[in-house]
Write a protein that holds these residues in place. Sequence first.
Motif, mmCIF file in Angstrom:
data_model
loop_
_atom_site.group_PDB
_atom_site.id
_atom_site.type_symbol
_atom_site.label_atom_id
_atom_site.label_comp_id
_atom_site.label_asym_id
_atom_site.label_seq_id
_atom_site.Cartn_x
_atom_site.Cartn_y
_atom_site.Cartn_z
ATOM 1 N N MET A 126 0.846 -1.168 0.000
ATOM 2 C CA MET A 126 0.000 0.000 0.000
ATOM 3 C C MET A 126 0.895 1.237 0.000
ATOM 4 S SD MET A 126 -2.906 1.170 2.812
ATOM 5 C CE MET A 126 -3.763 -0.368 2.699
ATOM 6 N N GLY A 127 0.624 2.168 -0.902
ATOM 7 C CA GLY A 127 1.438 3.360 -1.045
ATOM 8 C C GLY A 127 1.109 4.442 -0.032
ATOM 9 N N PHE A 128 1.892 5.493 -0.053
ATOM 10 C CA PHE A 128 1.751 6.608 0.876
ATOM 11 C C PHE A 128 0.328 7.148 0.887
ATOM 12 C CE2 PHE A 128 1.642 11.115 1.817
ATOM 13 C CZ PHE A 128 2.350 11.188 2.995
ATOM 14 N N TRP A 129 -0.176 7.526 -0.276
ATOM 15 C CA TRP A 129 -1.493 8.176 -0.321
ATOM 16 C C TRP A 129 -2.614 7.225 0.056
ATOM 17 C CZ3 TRP A 129 -1.753 13.108 0.128
ATOM 18 C CH2 TRP A 129 -0.714 13.899 -0.337
ATOM 19 N N GLY A 175 5.858 3.615 4.467
ATOM 20 C CA GLY A 175 6.006 2.184 4.267
ATOM 21 C C GLY A 175 7.000 1.482 5.159
ATOM 22 N N GLU A 176 7.579 2.180 6.102
ATOM 23 C CA GLU A 176 8.518 1.548 7.012
ATOM 24 C C GLU A 176 7.780 1.171 8.293
ATOM 25 O OE1 GLU A 176 11.998 3.972 7.476
ATOM 26 O OE2 GLU A 176 12.029 4.419 5.356
ATOM 27 N N GLU A 177 6.903 0.160 8.169
ATOM 28 C CA GLU A 177 6.016 -0.201 9.264
ATOM 29 C C GLU A 177 6.764 -0.739 10.486
ATOM 30 O OE1 GLU A 177 2.510 -2.317 7.959
ATOM 31 O OE2 GLU A 177 2.776 -1.425 5.985
ATOM 32 N N LYS A 178 7.906 -1.376 10.295
ATOM 33 C CA LYS A 178 8.650 -1.909 11.431
ATOM 34 C C LYS A 178 9.063 -0.785 12.370
ATOM 35 C CE LYS A 178 10.576 -6.037 9.326
ATOM 36 N NZ LYS A 178 11.807 -6.706 8.921
ATOM 37 N N THR A 179 9.374 0.362 11.807
ATOM 38 C CA THR A 179 9.812 1.494 12.619
ATOM 39 C C THR A 179 8.705 1.925 13.564
ATOM 40 O OG1 THR A 179 11.185 2.196 10.785
ATOM 41 C CG2 THR A 179 10.814 3.805 12.525
ATOM 42 N N LYS A 180 7.467 1.886 13.111
ATOM 43 C CA LYS A 180 6.342 2.261 13.970
ATOM 44 C C LYS A 180 6.289 1.377 15.191
ATOM 45 C CE LYS A 180 1.733 3.274 14.794
ATOM 46 N NZ LYS A 180 1.852 3.438 16.206
ATOM 47 N N ILE A 181 6.464 0.101 14.995
ATOM 48 C CA ILE A 181 6.405 -0.850 16.095
ATOM 49 C C ILE A 181 7.558 -0.604 17.058
ATOM 50 C CG2 ILE A 181 6.553 -3.308 16.681
ATOM 51 C CD1 ILE A 181 5.209 -3.803 13.910
ATOM 52 N N GLN A 182 8.704 -0.207 16.539
ATOM 53 C CA GLN A 182 9.880 -0.007 17.365
ATOM 54 C C GLN A 182 9.839 1.299 18.145
ATOM 55 O OE1 GLN A 182 12.888 -0.315 14.391
ATOM 56 N NE2 GLN A 182 12.807 -2.531 14.315
ATOM 57 N N LEU A 183 8.995 2.234 17.727
ATOM 58 C CA LEU A 183 8.916 3.497 18.440
ATOM 59 C C LEU A 183 8.333 3.269 19.824
ATOM 60 C CD1 LEU A 183 7.506 5.821 15.661
ATOM 61 C CD2 LEU A 183 9.827 5.778 16.545
#
Length: 132
Positions: A1-4, A63-71
């Motif tokens: 899924m893209g940004f928009w 698109g860097e979903e892993k980063t969200k989890i790591q925050l």
Amino acid sequence: MGFWAKVEQEREYQGLSRKELAFKANITYQGIGLGLERDSMPGADTAIKISKVLDVPIEYLVGEEKTKIQLSFSEENSDENIKMRSINLYKKNQQLIENLEKLPLSIKEPIIQMVKKLADNLEPSSTLNPGH
């Protein structure tokens, strides 16, 4: 899924119109539509503005979903975000819920079961929204 597409999903979840998002992010309404149409990546400044308005990490939108989890968020902030999102979700669907509650149980129950089955049949990735 893209940004928009992610922006659109989050915007709809939060009950914001495209015009409201454009106004709050100080971007053009037409830019949102063009971004969706072209499936393009906006400039960094636009992406940051949208991220702030939607209150989701920029990494999730790009698109860097892993980063969200790591925050890491404080428990209090995290709980408050969950409460606010729950309230916004209720507000968005309040009329639907109230109308459903007015129905007799014999009609309401099959509708609830149908919605549950539909939700169970969705792919796991389409039901997960890291912004929620």
